[in-house]
Design a protein around this motif. Sequence first.
Motif: not given
Length: 203
Positions: A109-114, A116-118, A122-126
């Motif tokens: 869940l916290l992986r999206r902060y690590r 790239d912006a683009e 997608r990580a947020l949507a997951v």
Amino acid sequence: MARVSAKDRSLQFVQAAARVIARDGAGAATTRRIAAEAEAPLAALHYCFRSKDELLEEVYRYLSADYARALPPMSPGASIEETITQHAHRIWNRMLAEPHEQVTTLELLLRRYRLDAEEQERALAVNRTMYEGWVKSTAELFRQGAANSAMEEGRDFEIIAWFFVATIDGVSMQHLSDPNEARSARLIEALIDATIHMVHRRD
């Protein structure tokens, strides 16, 4: 040696990935390490999954949909109070039995902060899909318990479910960082009481 089906092999890799992520972090969970954890050839992993991202998405799914299916069944015809109590206890007992699953979930869940912006969108949507799945299944359980109790309609079971899930997350994180089973058990009972109060409160 018995042949392992593609479905079973894929599950082995997903479960191995969950263990590696919990132990070493998502960034360190290379396909080579995951294959070694699964005691399977690296080529077999690449046969089952086209990329590490595809494997990680399957780990997300495993920790949401499959996690719910692995919980003990609810009692048929349970009242709303019994439903809330049983559901809280079965989730918490699973957390105590398989703490690495919660660690892996938090890592993902916290992986999206690590990223790239683009890649973050997608990580947020997951992440959103995971939480929406947990909340939806929880709200449906509570609605069924309310129906079994012949309660009047009009309660916002979705926000009650969001509260329930958020509190379980908080207690889990606190327990993983500083384990104290007696304190955590009291917090779970407080969550049960608070959720039952929310269900019976009429604004």
